[in-house]
Structure formats: structure tokens, C-alpha cells
Scaffold this motif. Structure first.
Motif, PDB file in Angstrom:
ATOM      1  N   LYS A   1       8.546  16.407  21.022  1.00  0.00           N
ATOM      2  CA  LYS A   1       8.437  16.481  22.491  1.00  0.00           C
ATOM      3  C   LYS A   1       7.924  17.861  22.919  1.00  0.00           C
ATOM      4  CE  LYS A   1      11.886  12.968  23.510  1.00  0.00           C
ATOM      5  NZ  LYS A   1      12.612  12.627  22.315  1.00  0.00           N
ATOM      6  N   ALA A   2       6.885  18.311  22.216  1.00  0.00           N
ATOM      7  CA  ALA A   2       6.329  19.650  22.434  1.00  0.00           C
ATOM      8  C   ALA A   2       5.347  19.635  23.601  1.00  0.00           C
ATOM      9  CB  ALA A   2       5.639  20.145  21.162  1.00  0.00           C
ATOM     10  N   GLY A   3       5.859  19.897  24.778  1.00  0.00           N
ATOM     11  CA  GLY A   3       5.026  19.842  25.985  1.00  0.00           C
ATOM     12  C   GLY A   3       3.901  20.857  26.014  1.00  0.00           C
ATOM     13  N   TRP A   4       4.061  21.983  25.301  1.00  0.00           N
ATOM     14  CA  TRP A   4       3.019  23.021  25.311  1.00  0.00           C
ATOM     15  C   TRP A   4       1.675  22.510  24.799  1.00  0.00           C
ATOM     16  CZ3 TRP A   4       0.184  24.636  21.117  1.00  0.00           C
ATOM     17  CH2 TRP A   4       0.637  24.226  19.864  1.00  0.00           C
ATOM     18  N   SER A   5       1.726  21.472  23.930  1.00  0.00           N
ATOM     19  CA  SER A   5       0.506  21.002  23.252  1.00  0.00           C
ATOM     20  C   SER A   5      -0.298  19.997  24.071  1.00  0.00           C
ATOM     21  CB  SER A   5       0.883  20.354  21.917  1.00  0.00           C
ATOM     22  OG  SER A   5       1.632  19.163  22.144  1.00  0.00           O
TER      23      SER A   5
ATOM     24  N   GLU B   1       4.347   7.272  33.394  1.00  0.00           N
ATOM     25  CA  GLU B   1       5.032   8.317  32.627  1.00  0.00           C
ATOM     26  C   GLU B   1       5.782   7.764  31.417  1.00  0.00           C
ATOM     27  OE1 GLU B   1       7.395  10.847  35.097  1.00  0.00           O
ATOM     28  OE2 GLU B   1       5.661  11.521  36.280  1.00  0.00           O
ATOM     29  N   SER B   2       6.145   6.483  31.455  1.00  0.00           N
ATOM     30  CA  SER B   2       6.897   5.896  30.332  1.00  0.00           C
ATOM     31  C   SER B   2       6.067   5.828  29.051  1.00  0.00           C
ATOM     32  CB  SER B   2       7.387   4.494  30.700  1.00  0.00           C
ATOM     33  OG  SER B   2       6.290   3.599  30.805  1.00  0.00           O
ATOM     34  N   LEU B   3       4.733   5.882  29.197  1.00  0.00           N
ATOM     35  CA  LEU B   3       3.867   5.830  28.014  1.00  0.00           C
ATOM     36  C   LEU B   3       4.097   7.033  27.094  1.00  0.00           C
ATOM     37  CD1 LEU B   3       0.577   4.600  29.723  1.00  0.00           C
ATOM     38  CD2 LEU B   3       1.866   3.363  27.976  1.00  0.00           C
ATOM     39  N   THR B   4       4.530   8.145  27.684  1.00  0.00           N
ATOM     40  CA  THR B   4       4.823   9.335  26.871  1.00  0.00           C
ATOM     41  C   THR B   4       5.985   9.056  25.925  1.00  0.00           C
ATOM     42  OG1 THR B   4       3.976  10.859  28.542  1.00  0.00           O
ATOM     43  CG2 THR B   4       5.556  11.754  26.980  1.00  0.00           C
ATOM     44  N   THR B   5       7.064   8.467  26.441  1.00  0.00           N
ATOM     45  CA  THR B   5       8.231   8.166  25.592  1.00  0.00           C
ATOM     46  C   THR B   5       7.941   6.990  24.649  1.00  0.00           C
ATOM     47  OG1 THR B   5       9.123   6.887  27.437  1.00  0.00           O
ATOM     48  CG2 THR B   5       9.982   9.096  27.134  1.00  0.00           C
ATOM     49  N   LYS B   6       7.067   6.083  25.082  1.00  0.00           N
ATOM     50  CA  LYS B   6       6.727   4.934  24.233  1.00  0.00           C
ATOM     51  C   LYS B   6       5.969   5.356  22.971  1.00  0.00           C
ATOM     52  CE  LYS B   6       6.631   1.255  27.689  1.00  0.00           C
ATOM     53  NZ  LYS B   6       5.775   0.480  28.613  1.00  0.00           N
ATOM     54  N   SER B   7       5.392   6.550  22.980  1.00  0.00           N
ATOM     55  CA  SER B   7       4.626   7.023  21.818  1.00  0.00           C
ATOM     56  C   SER B   7       5.516   7.665  20.754  1.00  0.00           C
ATOM     57  CB  SER B   7       3.565   8.039  22.261  1.00  0.00           C
ATOM     58  OG  SER B   7       2.558   7.405  23.015  1.00  0.00           O
ATOM     59  N   VAL B   8       6.780   7.925  21.087  1.00  0.00           N
ATOM     60  CA  VAL B   8       7.656   8.631  20.138  1.00  0.00           C
ATOM     61  C   VAL B   8       7.998   7.756  18.924  1.00  0.00           C
ATOM     62  CG1 VAL B   8       9.898   9.745  19.804  1.00  0.00           C
ATOM     63  CG2 VAL B   8       8.620  10.127  21.927  1.00  0.00           C
ATOM     64  N   ALA B   9       8.418   6.515  19.164  1.00  0.00           N
ATOM     65  CA  ALA B   9       8.814   5.628  18.050  1.00  0.00           C
ATOM     66  C   ALA B   9       7.667   5.379  17.071  1.00  0.00           C
ATOM     67  CB  ALA B   9       9.370   4.320  18.596  1.00  0.00           C
ATOM     68  N   PRO B  10       6.460   4.990  17.552  1.00  0.00           N
ATOM     69  CA  PRO B  10       5.363   4.816  16.594  1.00  0.00           C
ATOM     70  C   PRO B  10       4.975   6.122  15.880  1.00  0.00           C
ATOM     71  CG  PRO B  10       4.583   4.498  18.859  1.00  0.00           C
ATOM     72  CD  PRO B  10       6.064   4.547  18.906  1.00  0.00           C
ATOM     73  N   SER B  11       5.209   7.262  16.537  1.00  0.00           N
ATOM     74  CA  SER B  11       4.917   8.549  15.899  1.00  0.00           C
ATOM     75  C   SER B  11       5.858   8.798  14.716  1.00  0.00           C
ATOM     76  CB  SER B  11       5.043   9.697  16.911  1.00  0.00           C
ATOM     77  OG  SER B  11       4.038   9.597  17.909  1.00  0.00           O
ATOM     78  N   VAL B  12       7.129   8.462  14.906  1.00  0.00           N
ATOM     79  CA  VAL B  12       8.099   8.567  13.808  1.00  0.00           C
ATOM     80  C   VAL B  12       7.686   7.620  12.674  1.00  0.00           C
ATOM     81  CG1 VAL B  12      10.505   8.159  13.118  1.00  0.00           C
ATOM     82  CG2 VAL B  12      10.004   9.269  15.303  1.00  0.00           C
ATOM     83  N   GLY B  13       7.301   6.403  13.051  1.00  0.00           N
ATOM     84  CA  GLY B  13       6.857   5.417  12.066  1.00  0.00           C
ATOM     85  C   GLY B  13       5.651   5.899  11.276  1.00  0.00           C
TER      86      GLY B  13
END
Length: 400
Positions: A76-80, A169-181
Motif C-alpha cells: 500500500k505504498a502511496g508514494w509510488s 476507489e475500490s479498484l485500488t483495494t481490489k488489486s491487493v489480493a491478485p498482487s499477493v497471488g
């Protein structure tokens, strides 16, 4: 308080690919295709070794972009956020892993001894590995890796691009699970990708950390490319206020960090093999310590680790555009040299060979890579403006 500096003159221009750069890309692709056709007729041995080096090189650049995106999503690195689009652009080259892999199958027997039944029959060590080293397994693993990366890219980068239009804005959190995968998938499949393409060129040899060695070089080179893009984008004035030397500083910290990590893994692999002194392990390094290969081995140590480490150590040098460009280009050159060093000694004992074939094939891949990136930027905003964490990127300050 520090935020106010960044909010002055915020501006994003649309990217228009310069006509000269487009022409150059097509010219490079033409050179690559011509070299490939001539190679098929005249010199298949050099064609396929040079093809493998360039194919792996540009695959790594595309993959590093996706890996960088997912680790920032997970952290969740907002700086990037404001520089994410440059990494996303490199992922547009990912389909080339599948297409290029299919082309590679044409020259399979020129590269891999285990693909030759006579060699397998004559060598019990290679014969014992045919449960893994076989054409069917190679193709399946390559297909799973290439298609898997494209699916993850479709979801993760797709969410980022959808957000540009919808502002959801929910698309930001929706990307976390596939990123872990993707991290889990990538840890295994990229290791196998390295083993299949590079380590199996010498099927009697093995290293248990070869995949990590390939990963460390891939990510170091990826950060070098990202650093170059950041410097050029800042200079172009296309992204005023959104991309600053603070972002550059942190990306260059990645670059320096992975210069150290690459050296650590390279030394670990060498030291354990040298210390154990087992014949089937030492053959790899003996080949790279003879003739002209020894000088290349030393050049890797100096120019892939020592020079980048020292040149990027001072805080000011991470913010010096010319220094960052110079070291990043050096790292990208040494990434090619490193892959070349892993491939060529298996075919050319004691003597270093480099020329028309290597340059021509590399030019073709470079042209295609450049074209896909420019195409991506011209279709999409250079900054994901509707990402909810944009304020973090705008207010980013590096404390150390």
C-alpha cells in the motif's frame, strides 16, 4: 507544509510518440527480422544463442515492471502512485514472452543438449533428469508462466486503467489480493523460467539458487530502466509536479539495494561451489574462468556491483540526473553481459564471440519493446490521476 511546493503548477500532458522515435523503432525491428532470416539460412548456432540472450533480457524488463507494481500494491505504498504508469508500460511487452517462446522452440535442438536423444542416451546424469527436462514439460511450464503473467497483468494493470475512467476507489483495494497471488505464482514460475531457459543449457550442472540469481538481476535492471524513464519524464515537462526527485531518489534506492542483493546472491552461489569443489558443480565456473571469459566475470563484479554501489551511495548522487542516467545505463548493459555470460560459455569454449548476430537480434527486440511502451503511453494518461492515494505521492518526501 511541505505539500505546497508540489501543488504548484500540477500538469499532465498527453504523450505523443515522437515521429523520429517511431521511425527508429520500426527500423530496429526491420534490422532484427533481417538478422533473424539471414541467421536461419547462414548461422543457426549464433542466431539461437543471440536470440535466447535478447529474449530473456527483454522478458526480464517486462516482468520487473509487473513485479514492482504488485509489491507496491501489497505494501500500500502511496508514494509510488504517480510513477506507476511507467512500470505499467513495460508490462505491455509481456505477450512477447509467449510469442518469443514459441519462436524459441524452432531452435530448441540448437540450444539444449537434453533435447537430443543421442546426448541423453550417452550421459546417465542427463538421462536421470529427463523427468523434468523434456520438451513437453518445457512447453507447458513456459505456457503457464507466460499466460499466467498476462492474466495477472490484465487484472492488476486493468484495474489501474479502469480507475482512470470511473474514479472507482475500490479498484485500488481490489488489486491487493491478485498482487499477493502474483508474488506467490512468480516466486515459483520465474525460478523455473530461469532454470529451463538458462540453467538447462548445461544440463549436467545445477544451482539451487539459480532462480534467485536471475531474479536479482531482473529487478536491478528493471529499477535501472524505471530510473531512466523518471529522469526523462521529469525533463520532458509532461508530468509537472507529479514526478519529483523524491520519487527518483526512492527508485534509485531500490537500484542500489538490488545491486548489493545481486552481488550477495552471485557470491553465495560461487562461494559454496568453490568451497565444496565437486566436479559436476565446478564445471560451470571453470568454463567462465578460462580465456576471455575471466575478464567478463571480473567486469560483472566491478561494473554490476562495485561501481553502482559506490556511485549511488551518497544522497546527492541519487538526485543527480546525469549520475542516475549513467549508472542506470551501465546496469542495463551489464544485465545483457550477465545473461550473455550465462549462455555463451556453454557453446564457445575459452573464446568470447560477439558481433553482427547479437547486435542485430537485440535491435529487433529493442525496437519492439520501445514501440509497445510508446503505444501504451499514447493511449493512457501518464499519471493515474484518480487513484485515491495520489495525495501521498504528491506529498512524498524522502527523509534519508
Amino acid at each position: 507544509m511541505g505539500a505546497s511546493n508540489h501543488h504548484v503548477n500540477l500538469h499532465v500532458s498527453k504523450f505523443e510518440a515522437p515521429a523520429k522515435l517511431k521511425t527508429l523503432s520500426f527500423a530496429l525491428i526491420a534490422i532484427g527480422l533481417l538478422t533473424f532470416v539471414i541467421g536461419l539460412m547462414k548461422n543457426q548456432d549464433r542466431l539461437w544463442t543471440s536470440y535466447l540472450v535478447s529474449y530473456f533480457y527483454f522478458s526480464c524488463l517486462a516482468l520487473s515492471g509487473l513485479f514492482w507494481i504488485v509489491i507496491n500494491n501489497v505494501a500500500k505504498a502511496g508514494w509510488s502512485v504517480s510513477i506507476r504508469r511507467y512500470a505499467e508500460a513495460t508490462t505491455s511487452f509481456l505477450p512477447a514472452i509467449l510469442i518469443g517462446g514459441l519462436v524459441l522452440l524452432v531452435g530448441f535442438k540448437h540450444l539444449y543438449p537434453w533435447a537430443n536423444p543421442e546426448v541423453v542416451a550417452a550421459n546417465p546424469v542427463i538421462a536421470a533428469k529427463t523427468g523434468y527436462l523434456n520438451m513437453g514439460g518445457f512447453v507447458i511450464r513456459l505456457f503457464i508462466f507466460a499466460v499466467g503473467c498476462m492474466i495477472f497483468r490484465h487484472v492488476i494493470v486493468g484495474n489501474s486503467l479502469k480507475q482512470d475512467k470511473s474514479g472507482d476507489e475500490s479498484l485500488t483495494t481490489k488489486s491487493v489480493a491478485p498482487s499477493v497471488g502474483f508474488i506467490v505464482f512468480y516466486a515459483l514460475m520465474f525460478s523455473l523460467f530461469c532454470v529451463d531457459l538458462l540453467m538447462s543449457l548445461l544440463p549436467t550442472w545445477y544451482s539451487t539458487i539459480f532462480g534467485i540469481y536471475g531474479f536479482s538481476g531482473m529487478f536491478q535492471a528493471g529499477m535501472a530502466f524505471l530510473a531512466i524513464v523518471i529522469v526523462l519524464m521529469r525533463r520532458s515537462g509532461l508530468v509537472k509536479g507529479y514526478v519529483t526527485e523524491e520519487h527518483q531518489h526512492d527508485v534509485v534506492k531500490y537500484l542500489k539495494g538490488f545491486s548489493i542483493f545481486w552481488a550477495y546472491i552471485a557470491f553465495s552461489q560461487f562461494m559454496l561451489i568453490w568451497y565444496a569443489n565437486i566436479p559436476e558443480e565446478t564445471e560451470y565456473y571453470i568454463a567462465r574462468a578460462q580465456g576471455g571469459w575471466m575478464s567478463i566475470s571480473m567486469a560483472l563484479l566491478i561494473f554490476r556491483f562495485v561501481v553502482p554501489f559506490l556511485a549511488l551511495l551518497p544522497r546527492g548522487m541519487k538526485r543527480n540526473d546525469n549520475n542516475v542516467l549513467l549508472i542506470s545505463v551501465l546496469v542495463l548493459v551489464m544485465q545483457y553481459v550477465d545473461i550473455y555470460w550465462m549462455v555463451y560459455p556453454n557453446f564457445f569454449d575459452g573464446h568470447v564471440t560477439f558481433g553482427f548476430w547479437e547486435i542485430g537480434i537485440f535491435a529487433g527486440f529493442a525496437g519492439a519493446f520501445l514501440l509497445t511502451i510508446m503505444s501504451f503511453w499514447s493511449k493512457h494518461s501518464l499519471v493515474p490521476l484518480k487513484d485515491p492515494r495520489m495525495h501521498e505521492a504528491l506529498n512524498h518526501h524522502v527523509a534519508y
